[in-house]
Design an enzyme around this catalytic site. Structure first.
Site, PDB file in Angstrom:
ATOM      1  N   GLU A 152       0.104   3.522  -3.718  1.00 19.71           N
ATOM      2  CA  GLU A 152       0.461   3.533  -2.293  1.00 19.71           C
ATOM      3  C   GLU A 152       1.476   2.448  -1.933  1.00 19.71           C
ATOM      4  O   GLU A 152       1.533   1.989  -0.801  1.00 19.71           O
ATOM      5  CB  GLU A 152      -0.799   3.394  -1.427  1.00 19.71           C
ATOM      6  CG  GLU A 152      -1.892   4.396  -1.741  1.00 19.71           C
ATOM      7  CD  GLU A 152      -1.496   5.842  -1.456  1.00 19.71           C
ATOM      8  OE1 GLU A 152      -0.477   6.042  -0.773  1.00 19.71           O
ATOM      9  OE2 GLU A 152      -2.188   6.764  -1.910  1.00 19.71           O
ATOM     10  N   LEU A 153       2.290   2.067  -2.900  1.00 18.98           N
ATOM     11  CA  LEU A 153       3.289   1.009  -2.736  1.00 18.98           C
ATOM     12  C   LEU A 153       2.689  -0.312  -2.286  1.00 18.98           C
ATOM     13  O   LEU A 153       3.373  -1.153  -1.687  1.00 18.98           O
ATOM     14  CB  LEU A 153       4.399   1.425  -1.756  1.00 18.98           C
ATOM     15  CG  LEU A 153       5.383   2.492  -2.205  1.00 18.98           C
ATOM     16  CD1 LEU A 153       6.535   2.617  -1.206  1.00 18.98           C
ATOM     17  CD2 LEU A 153       5.944   2.221  -3.590  1.00 18.98           C
TER      18      LEU A 153
END
Length: 424
Positions: free
Chosen positions: A146-147
């Site tokens: 999810e970065l």
């Protein structure tokens, strides 16, 4: 030159079956293999196979001038190998073109970088070895789940040998700065940071089929013209999104495949623009500044933080319960109990915490869309029942108590609620 960087996240979680309190101690088949097989086959038919065929055609059509990058999670790879091997073969065909970069990440799309850096390192190393074995090259660019990135994660990623990391171009991170420059995380020596341009990315990933959007319908020539308006000082534009955007989240009928088919030619009409992979951009551009990450930043929701997974007591309790078993699981794995270690790893997938989110405001519809449960509480109960059973099996295998589940969760007398069917 201004480089256009397309990065696609490919992920499928192992969803839990309806595991109730009465199953604890009796069954260890935690995951709904029939449902997981059905979903991955459906997504392969609607997204992976047609998009991979289109990407291969575009690479050939533009004689290598079109380049892209993927991060494929270990849980997705497991499902491809088990239930749709032709999908894996199509990704391998893309790898052979030399125009596709496969990134490193955690093996199970987990939040281990926030919870246990030792497990994080192990999952990242395992995933890198697997990517090299399947696609012929060890990853040099990292994309965390999810970065999610903070200072500790960035330093750890650099210590593992990566030369670049992807992040979200969040306003509260950048301030007045542009997301279209190459940066360096503060505290790192050489690790380059490439940020997602959320405005351009979300035009494709979220707004494309929204008929109330002022720019609907969006065509490739108009989107390319927006990119062409970027200043000459902008070294790249990061178009980062879920691969399932194509055909799954945005159905074929919206015109999303036609848009993607025509976009490369429209972008390349301006000689100042070209397509590059993340590693090529990182290698070619010096960092213009350092960015500080005092708190974790992600690409999720309006806040761009980690509250989608750890924002309420249920989520934090579930996460604490799972990671209280991490040390014992590592002992068992070294002792040859790969079955228990595999189950624990699949439970570490961030989706299980995402299903427990109670943010029913601006981002609520997104969370409800992705969840197979009727409520966040149902997701919590189902997960905790499984963790309870796994804990007991770990204790039995070790011959001594594992870390107790001192989380404050009341799971002993509440059966897991029935799951609703997955989204069609």
């Amino acid at each position: 030159m201004t480089d256009v960087v397309f990065y696609f996240q490919v992920h499928q979680p192992f969803r839990l079956r309806r595991y109730t309190f009465f199953d604890i101690g009796k069954r260890d088949d935690y995951f709904d293999d029939a449902e997981n097989a059905r979903i991955v086959k459906r997504v392969a038919e609607k997204c992976y196979l047609p998009m991979n065929a289109l990407m291969l055609d575009l690479i050939e059509r533009h004689a290598g001038a079109f380049k892209i990058a993927y991060s494929v999670t270990g849980s997705a790879l497991d499902q491809f190998e088990a239930w749709t091997p032709e999908t894996l073969e199509s990704f391998q065909a893309l790898a052979k073109t030399g125009c596709v970069e496969f990134l490193g990440e955690t093996a199970m799309h987990s939040l281990t970088g926030l919870a246990d850096l030792d497990v994080f390192r192990e999952q990242v190393e395992a995933h890198s070895r697997r990517i090299e074995a399947l696609f012929g090259r060890r990853p040099t660019t990292f994309r965390n789940t999810e970065l999610v990135i903070d200072a500790r994660i960035a330093r750890t990623v650099e210590s593992l040998g990566f030369r670049a990391i992807l992040g979200e171009g969040a306003d509260h991170l950048l301030g007045w700065r542009s997301p279209h420059r190459v940066y360096k995380p503060e505290g790192c020596d050489a690790l380059k940071l490439l940020l997602r341009s959320y405005e351009f990315s979300d035009d494709i990933a979220f707004r494309f089929s929204n008929k109330t959007w002022d720019e609907w319908p969006l065509y490739a020539d108009r989107f390319a013209s927006w990119l062409h308006e970027l200043g000459e000082e902008d070294s790249f534009v990061g178009l980062f999104m879920d691969y399932e955007t194509f055909g799954e989240h945005q159905w074929k009928e919206t015109g999303i495949f036609d848009f993607m088919e025509h976009l490369p030619a429209e972008v390349l009409k301006d000689a100042r623009f070209r397509f590059r992979t993340p590693s090529e951009v990182a290698e070619a551009n010096p960092a213009v500044a350092e960015l500080d990450f005092p708190h974790p930043i992600s690409w999720a929701d309006a806040e761009r933080d980690v509250t989608a997974w750890l924002g309420n007591p249920m989520q934090r309790s579930a996460n604490d319960a799972l990671y209280s078993l991490a040390r014992s699981v590592r002992k068992l794995e070294r002792a040859g109990r790969a079955d228990l270690a595999k189950a624990w790893a699949r439970l570490s997938t961030s989706d299980h915490l995402y299903y427990m989110c109670t943010k029913w405001f601006s981002d609520g519809d997104v969370h409800k869309y992705f969840s197979p449960y009727d409520s966040p509480h149902d997701a919590f109960i189902a997960f905790m029942n499984v963790v309870d059973d796994l804990s007991r099996r770990i204790e039995k295998a070790l011959g001594s108590p594992a870390t107790a589940l001192e989380t404050g969760a009341t799971i002993e007398t509440v059966p897991s609620a029935a799951r609703k069917p997955a989204i069609e």
